[in-house]
Each structure stands twice: as C-alpha cells, then as structure tokens.
Design a protein around this motif. Structure first.
Motif, PDB file in Angstrom:
ATOM      1  N   PRO A 175       0.835  -1.193   0.000  1.00 26.98           N
ATOM      2  CA  PRO A 175       0.000   0.000   0.000  1.00 26.98           C
ATOM      3  C   PRO A 175       0.878   1.256   0.000  1.00 26.98           C
ATOM      4  O   PRO A 175       0.425   2.352  -0.306  1.00 26.98           O
ATOM      5  CB  PRO A 175      -0.768  -0.101   1.321  1.00 26.98           C
ATOM      6  N   THR A 176       2.145   1.085   0.371  1.00 26.79           N
ATOM      7  CA  THR A 176       3.134   2.158   0.517  1.00 26.79           C
ATOM      8  C   THR A 176       4.471   1.445   0.775  1.00 26.79           C
ATOM      9  O   THR A 176       4.474   0.239   1.004  1.00 26.79           O
ATOM     10  CB  THR A 176       2.732   3.116   1.663  1.00 26.79           C
ATOM     11  N   MET A 190     -10.486   8.053  -8.362  1.00 29.92           N
ATOM     12  CA  MET A 190     -10.181   8.922  -7.216  1.00 29.92           C
ATOM     13  C   MET A 190      -9.855   8.103  -5.974  1.00 29.92           C
ATOM     14  O   MET A 190      -8.966   8.436  -5.214  1.00 29.92           O
ATOM     15  CB  MET A 190     -11.384   9.798  -6.877  1.00 29.92           C
ATOM     16  N   ARG A 191     -10.637   7.071  -5.735  1.00 32.15           N
ATOM     17  CA  ARG A 191     -10.362   6.211  -4.588  1.00 32.15           C
ATOM     18  C   ARG A 191     -10.528   4.773  -5.048  1.00 32.15           C
ATOM     19  O   ARG A 191     -11.587   4.170  -4.916  1.00 32.15           O
ATOM     20  CB  ARG A 191     -11.286   6.542  -3.408  1.00 32.15           C
ATOM     21  N   GLY A 192      -9.456   4.261  -5.638  1.00 39.25           N
ATOM     22  CA  GLY A 192      -9.466   2.892  -6.134  1.00 39.25           C
ATOM     23  C   GLY A 192      -8.838   1.960  -5.116  1.00 39.25           C
ATOM     24  O   GLY A 192      -8.276   2.402  -4.109  1.00 39.25           O
ATOM     25  N   ARG A 193      -8.966   0.684  -5.389  1.00 36.33           N
ATOM     26  CA  ARG A 193      -8.260  -0.278  -4.526  1.00 36.33           C
ATOM     27  C   ARG A 193      -6.904  -0.646  -5.149  1.00 36.33           C
ATOM     28  O   ARG A 193      -6.062  -1.243  -4.523  1.00 36.33           O
ATOM     29  CB  ARG A 193      -9.125  -1.520  -4.307  1.00 36.33           C
ATOM     30  N   GLU A 194      -6.756  -0.275  -6.414  1.00 31.17           N
ATOM     31  CA  GLU A 194      -5.489  -0.416  -7.106  1.00 31.17           C
ATOM     32  C   GLU A 194      -5.304   0.901  -7.833  1.00 31.17           C
ATOM     33  O   GLU A 194      -6.194   1.318  -8.579  1.00 31.17           O
ATOM     34  CB  GLU A 194      -5.604  -1.585  -8.094  1.00 31.17           C
ATOM     35  N   PHE A 195      -4.199   1.599  -7.602  1.00 33.17           N
ATOM     36  CA  PHE A 195      -4.034   2.913  -8.242  1.00 33.17           C
ATOM     37  C   PHE A 195      -2.548   3.191  -8.438  1.00 33.17           C
ATOM     38  O   PHE A 195      -1.698   2.493  -7.883  1.00 33.17           O
ATOM     39  CB  PHE A 195      -4.697   4.008  -7.388  1.00 33.17           C
ATOM     40  N   ILE A 196      -2.275   4.208  -9.238  1.00 38.24           N
ATOM     41  CA  ILE A 196      -0.869   4.495  -9.533  1.00 38.24           C
ATOM     42  C   ILE A 196      -0.390   5.659  -8.672  1.00 38.24           C
ATOM     43  O   ILE A 196      -1.043   6.699  -8.604  1.00 38.24           O
ATOM     44  CB  ILE A 196      -0.665   4.829 -11.021  1.00 38.24           C
ATOM     45  N   MET A 197       0.736   5.445  -8.036  1.00 39.22           N
ATOM     46  CA  MET A 197       1.302   6.480  -7.180  1.00 39.22           C
ATOM     47  C   MET A 197       2.766   6.681  -7.515  1.00 39.22           C
ATOM     48  O   MET A 197       3.451   5.731  -7.872  1.00 39.22           O
ATOM     49  CB  MET A 197       1.201   6.069  -5.698  1.00 39.22           C
ATOM     50  N   LYS A 198       3.200   7.923  -7.418  1.00 42.60           N
ATOM     51  CA  LYS A 198       4.631   8.176  -7.378  1.00 42.60           C
ATOM     52  C   LYS A 198       4.962   8.300  -5.904  1.00 42.60           C
ATOM     53  O   LYS A 198       4.353   9.132  -5.198  1.00 42.60           O
ATOM     54  CB  LYS A 198       4.963   9.470  -8.120  1.00 42.60           C
ATOM     55  N   GLY A 243      -0.664  10.951  -6.180  1.00 43.54           N
ATOM     56  CA  GLY A 243      -1.575   9.979  -6.772  1.00 43.54           C
ATOM     57  C   GLY A 243      -1.691  10.277  -8.263  1.00 43.54           C
ATOM     58  O   GLY A 243      -2.458  11.149  -8.660  1.00 43.54           O
ATOM     59  N   VAL A 244      -0.929   9.554  -9.062  1.00 42.17           N
ATOM     60  CA  VAL A 244      -0.888   9.831 -10.498  1.00 42.17           C
ATOM     61  C   VAL A 244      -2.267   9.613 -11.135  1.00 42.17           C
ATOM     62  O   VAL A 244      -2.766  10.453 -11.883  1.00 42.17           O
ATOM     63  CB  VAL A 244       0.193   8.948 -11.184  1.00 42.17           C
ATOM     64  N   SER A 245      -2.898   8.482 -10.817  1.00 43.23           N
ATOM     65  CA  SER A 245      -4.202   8.210 -11.436  1.00 43.23           C
ATOM     66  C   SER A 245      -5.282   9.136 -10.870  1.00 43.23           C
ATOM     67  O   SER A 245      -6.181   9.574 -11.583  1.00 43.23           O
ATOM     68  CB  SER A 245      -4.586   6.732 -11.264  1.00 43.23           C
ATOM     69  N   ARG A 246      -5.169   9.459  -9.567  1.00 47.17           N
ATOM     70  CA  ARG A 246      -6.141  10.396  -8.996  1.00 47.17           C
ATOM     71  C   ARG A 246      -5.991  11.776  -9.630  1.00 47.17           C
ATOM     72  O   ARG A 246      -6.967  12.446  -9.941  1.00 47.17           O
ATOM     73  CB  ARG A 246      -5.978  10.480  -7.480  1.00 47.17           C
ATOM     74  N   LEU A 247      -4.738  12.190  -9.824  1.00 50.64           N
ATOM     75  CA  LEU A 247      -4.476  13.496 -10.429  1.00 50.64           C
ATOM     76  C   LEU A 247      -5.102  13.583 -11.827  1.00 50.64           C
ATOM     77  O   LEU A 247      -5.729  14.578 -12.187  1.00 50.64           O
ATOM     78  CB  LEU A 247      -2.961  13.721 -10.510  1.00 50.64           C
ATOM     79  N   ILE A 306       7.378   5.006  -9.659  1.00 54.13           N
ATOM     80  CA  ILE A 306       6.005   5.242 -10.116  1.00 54.13           C
ATOM     81  C   ILE A 306       5.407   3.859 -10.300  1.00 54.13           C
ATOM     82  O   ILE A 306       5.887   3.086 -11.129  1.00 54.13           O
ATOM     83  CB  ILE A 306       5.971   6.045 -11.429  1.00 54.13           C
ATOM     84  N   GLN A 307       4.409   3.533  -9.491  1.00 51.26           N
ATOM     85  CA  GLN A 307       3.983   2.148  -9.444  1.00 51.26           C
ATOM     86  C   GLN A 307       2.551   1.986  -8.954  1.00 51.26           C
ATOM     87  O   GLN A 307       1.999   2.865  -8.315  1.00 51.26           O
ATOM     88  CB  GLN A 307       4.909   1.427  -8.457  1.00 51.26           C
ATOM     89  N   THR A 308       2.000   0.835  -9.253  1.00 55.21           N
ATOM     90  CA  THR A 308       0.665   0.501  -8.767  1.00 55.21           C
ATOM     91  C   THR A 308       0.707   0.213  -7.273  1.00 55.21           C
ATOM     92  O   THR A 308       1.564  -0.535  -6.796  1.00 55.21           O
ATOM     93  CB  THR A 308       0.142  -0.735  -9.513  1.00 55.21           C
TER      94      THR A 308
END
Ligand code: ATP
Ligand code: MG
Length: 604
Positions: A111-112, A153-161, A475-479, A138-140
C-alpha cells in the motif's frame, strides 16, 4: 492513430455507479472500464494520459536529483512486523491486502513502501558521505479501501509516485522537503490544475511538518480552510483559528438548576436564555488501543465549539504508552449498545459534568477504570459557566474551575476551526472554505522508521546515528481524474493540452468524399511527423456523431476537412473555448505546433 482501428466505444448514458462528473465522463468517453469494486482498466486513451502525467512527475523529480527505481509490490510481513505496522495495516485499518505463499509465509501487497525502502537504506547506507539520497518510483499501489468510489479517485489499485529521502540531519531533510514543495507545485501547474498547498495533519508523529496538495473541486473529499491574503491554508483536520470571544456570564452565583429536556446545547441555552459560549459541554468518546484496551474519554469544550476528532485522536495516541499500547485502532462516540459493555449504571447523558465519577465505569481487564479527561483551551478560560450536574434533568450555573469543579489536567487544543473564524496570523482575516481533492502529500518523517528498524549511518565524528527521512507521494491516477473534474462542460471532457491523450483530432465529415479524405490523410501524417499527436476520425459515421465524440473525449484541437477545403482551408476548433477559425491547409502544422508549445512549454 485511426479511430476506425481503435477500441473506441463511447456511451450515451452515464454509468449507474458513477456519482461525480469526471467518473461519468471517463467511463462514457471510453477512457476507463470498471472491472470490480475499486478496480479499473486503463484503456488506451487513459494510459496515454497517465503516461503524460507520469512523465511530468518524472521530469520534476529528476530536476531535484531524486533517482527513479522500482521496488517490489510483494512485501514480506516480516518488514511490517519490524516497523510495528503489520497489525494496524492488516487488522485495525485493514487497508493492506495480505496473503500466504506456498511456503506458508505471509506477504502483503504494497500500500506504501516505507518499510521496504528503510530496509534498503539500512543495508546500503553506511556513511554521511552517501547522504542525502532520494529514491522514487512510479507504481501501482494496493489498498483495500473501506469505501472505494469516484472511479480512479479512490481505487483499490491505483498508480502512485512515491519517493523517500534520507538525510544526516533535520536541516538537510527540510531542504529536500522544500525542493519537493516546489516540484509538486510545478507538477500540478504543468498539468494545468488549479490547486492549493495546505498544512496537513501528520498524525501522532507530531513535530514534523506535512503539506497536502489539493486540487480545488466541489467533489473533493477534503475541506480546506484558507485566508484571502494567501498566507494561511490548512486541511480542516489540522486548521487552527481564533475562537469568537465568549460572552460574559450572567450567572454570578453557583446554583444547581432543574433544566428538564435540555440534552443539547441548543435546548439548554434556550431554556437558560444564555449564550453557548458560557457553557462547558462535555462529550463522551471511547477509544480502543492496539492491545485491546478500551478507554473512556471525556472532552470538555466550550458549548459553541466542536471537537476535531483528528486532533483528539492525536492527543490520545500520545497517551498510548500509559496503557501499554502503541497506537489507536478506533475512536467513536459510544452508542447505547457500546455503553452496555462498560457502564456500571446508566449515564446522565446530556447532563454530564467534567468531574463525572469514575464509578460509572465497570472496569474489566479490557476497560480502563478511569476516564481520560481532556479540556479544550476554550473551556479553560470560562468563568461562572454552565455545565451538567451529573444528574439527568439538571445543570449547574455560575460554576468555576477549582471552586466547584476540578479542572481536567490535560489542557489541549482540539477544537475544530470553522469558516468565518478569525485567523491566528491576522485576526482581521477570516477563514474561508473550499473543497479539495488531495493529489499529493509531502511529509517529514524524521527518524520514526529508521529508529524502529535500525537504519543508521556513521557521521563525520564516527558516531552511529539514525537516518532522517522524508516521504513524498503523488496519486498519479487520482491526479489525472482530478484534471477532468476541474475541466469539463456539458458536452464532455476538456483536457489540458499537457496531459491530453492526443493534441489534435482530424475529423473527416464525409469519408465518401475523396478530397476530404485525401487532405485529412495528408494532415494526419504531417502533424504526427511534426510531433503533434493526432487522431484521425476516419470512421464511416455521420459528421454529427464524430463531432460529438471529439467533444466528449476532450481533444484540445479539432481539424475538420469540410466545406472550407474548397478555399484550400480547414476549420480548426479549440475544444476549451469552442472558437473556430479557418486556417490555410499549408499553415495547419506550424500553427498547431505553435499553439501546443505555447500551452505546454510556457508552464515548464
Ligand atoms: P486519502 O486521505 O485520500 O486516503 P492518503 O492520505 O491515504 O489519501 P497517501 O498515503 O499520502 O494518501 O498517498 C499519497 C497519494 O496517493 C495521495 O495524496 C493520493 O493522491 C493518492 N491516493 C491515496 N489513496 C488512493 C486511492 N485509494 N486511490 C487513488 N489514489 C490514492
Ligand atoms: Mg487513504
């Protein structure tokens, strides 16, 4: 890319589960597809957007000398046990997916990555000469969110830097933190977003600062309080302000009064004809620590104020060690059912005083026998105040601390700042409110993880010291979705040029017209060769359908090889302004190149 060859499916109707515009539009325009709860496929258009956002993020990170790497998503439970977070993440918050492998070993889906990166630093950083060091990826990420919603915006799988920096001292950490503040501001500006950097809650770690980057939008799950002078902005969880002045009390002598049916501040004040600022309100909470101990908490606060539960939780976390615990797993207002588990007799709810006796608690092994009593600063200053009499249907008036009522020892600031409050930095400024989508969070961690996991380095004097750490997430995908939430109209998405999947779309109104086709094909080829990323709508569809689709997917420039070709021109429409002009065919490539570079390069 030719639309005729793409997986290009647009929907006329909004998906049933979508609540906010950006979610509806991304599904309807064929950017994303729901696969399961909080799980989405990023279709080709979306993937291009995500890659553009990632590239902007990458460029801004690399400018600061941070280095990109890629860490495993499967993480051994052992590391999380070392940091003490396994139980909180798998049980308490339950946000981490965990699994057991064929050798019966426990693993988690990341998760982190604080644990993983600290283990690397522990193994590889030996000396101050290797510092400072900043790695990012940069990863899921995987999180079993309680309430996945709003699409990406609030997924259970998302892309974050996520990035993690290591330092010899706090000063060096602060410098990188400042660099990240700039880098994050640049990322958002370049992505075409209106945002605000706000002071954020750093949880119980305390001391160290943290800033959230909020994209301003009505659909935001966060509330931001700010002043017009631009000098203060904070998440409401963290915000401070000056409370309104209390009115002087009219109750000059201490008395117990019968006040039937006055369980709420409003009914009480009506009954006594007094201001809520003269009342000490007592709010009951119950908290459960990670070792299973339940503690009853009584918060005394001025009647016109509300408790900020994030601040309360931070205060209670500080007390964890007194109960042999490390952290809190739950904080709630106990309902009737919860009270039954520990109440020795029925509580005078609505009439409680700050000094209510501990014998209301039926102590067991799991329940602490005494209330934790906290008093907010707003209540400490009151004189001749009104409060409960610890008896249903009665209050006392004209009470004073240490005369009739013992003041709780723990004086804290746990009131909620509200819009309209005066600002602390300048009482002439009042707090205004806005909704925000948190797209980034930068954080000074200090030595929390390095100490607990033993990640040390040797300083110039040859002494062994724990590493200072910072962590920084976007949050790349949230952004990407937040950009849509900020920029759309009734016809569809309006992508900012810098992160649009394509810059331009060449639309052939009638593919049976050979001349239209020929000019479109030529422009399509030349634009792409010149670096203008261009789609060609060569589908056998009516012109109206094609225009509608182009609007829906939000490509910044539409080039139409329609009637104007008779004059060697094409129509060019800007999606955002809807301005349309005819441009000579031989000037299309240079004009578009110019516009696009103006939209993108200037912001770098
Ligand atoms: P939130 O309060 O929204 O749950 P968080 O505090 O858990 O966010 P961090 O752990 O700081 O978030 O993660 C860094 C960034 O990752 C966030 O700023 C956000 O942009 C993004 N993010 C976090 N959770 C999600 C999610 N479930 N789906 C998409 N993006 C997310
Ligand atoms: Mg979260």
């Amino acid at each position: 890319m030719r639309l005729s060859q793409m997986l290009f499916v647009t929907l006329r109707d909004d998906p049933a589960d979508a609540e906010i515009p950006s979610h509806k539009l991304l599904v309807r325009a064929g950017y994303i597809r729901r696969i399961g709860r909080g799980l989405y496929a990023y279709l080709p258009l979306m993937w291009r957007v995500l890659q553009k956002v990632s590239q902007i993020v990458r460029e801004e990170m690399n400018k600061t000398n941070a280095q990109e790497c890629l860490l495993p998503q499967l993480q051994p439970a052992e590391l999380w046990r070392e940091s003490g977070r396994w139980d909180t993440y798998t049980k308490a918050e339950g946000i981490m997916f965990s699994l057991i492998d064929r050798k019966d070993e426990q693993l988690a889906l990341g998760p982190t990555h604080e644990e993983v990166i600290t283990a690397i630093a522990r193994d590889m950083i030996r000396s101050y000469r290797q510092l400072p060091l900043h790695l990012y990826q940069i990863q899921t990420k995987f999180r079993d969110e309680i309430r996945p919603r709003f699409g990406l915006m609030r997924g259970r799988e998302f892309i974050m830097k996520d990035g993690y920096s290591f330092h010899a001292d706090e000063e060096s950490l602060k410098k990188t933190y400042q660099d990240m503040y700039t880098a994050y501001s640049n990322m958002l500006r370049r992505s075409g977003l209106a945002f605000r950097a706000v002071e954020a809650d750093s949880g119980a770690i305390g001391g160290s600062g943290s800033t959230e980057f909020m994209v301003l939008a009505e659909a935001g799950e966060d509330e931001v309080l700010y002043t017009e002078d631009g000098k203060y902005a904070a998440n409401v969880e963290k915000a401070v302000s000056l409370p309104a002045d209390a009115e002087p009390s009219q109750f000059t002598t201490f008395e117990k009064r019968e006040t039937p049916g006055t369980e709420t501040i409003e009914t009480l004040c009506q009954f006594l004809k007094c201001s809520p600022t003269q009342v000490v309100k007592n709010v009951l909470y119950q908290t459960v620590y990670d070792n299973g101990t339940t503690v009853l908490v009584l918060v005394s606060i001025r009647g016109d104020q509300e408790v900020n539960e994030v601040k309360l939780q931070n205060e209670l976390t500080k007390l964890a060690s007194q109960y042999g615990a490390k952290t809190i797993i739950n904080l709630s207002v106990p309902d009737a059912e919860a009270q039954q588990k520990w109440a020795a007799k029925s509580l005078p709810l609505g009439y409680i005083a700050p000094d209510i006796a501990d014998d209301y608690i039926q102590s067991t092994l799991d329940v602490s026998p005494k209330f934790v009593r906290l008093v907010d600063k707003t209540a400490v200053d009151l004189k001749n105040f009104v409060t409960g009499a610890n008896e249903s249907g009665y209050h006392v008036v004209g009470a004073n601390w240490s005369e009739q009522i013992k003041q709780p020892e723990l004086i804290v600031d746990i009131r909620k700042a509200r819009p309209g409050d005066r600002a602390q930095h300048n009482p002439e400024q009042t707090l205004a409110t806005a909704r925000g989508i948190e797209v980034g969070h930068i954080f000074q961690l200090g030595t929390k993880y390095s100490q607990i996991m033993g990640a040390n380095y040797t300083n110039e004097q040859g002494e062994e010291k724990p590493l200072y750490m910072g962590c920084y997430g976007v949050g790349v995908s949230r952004l990407a979705q937040a950009a849509v939430e900020q920029s759309y109209d009734k016809d569809g998405i309006i992508f900012p040029v810098a992160i649009a999947p394509y810059h331009a779309i060449v639309t052939i109104p009638n593919i049976k017209d050979a001349q239209q086709v020929q000019i479109a094909e030529k422009l399509y080829k030349e634009l792409n060769q010149a670096g203008v990323e261009t789609l060609l709508d060569d589908r056998d569809e009516r012109a109206g359908v094609k225009f509608k689709d182009a609007d829906l997917i939000g490509i910044p420039y539409r080039i139409v090889t329609g009637r104007a070709i008779a004059n060697n021109k094409v129509e060019v429409v800007e999606r955002q302004t809807r301005q349309s002009q005819e441009i000579a065919i031989e000037e299309v490539v240079t004009t578009l190149k110019q516009w696009i570079s103006e939209a993108i390069e200037v912001k770098k």
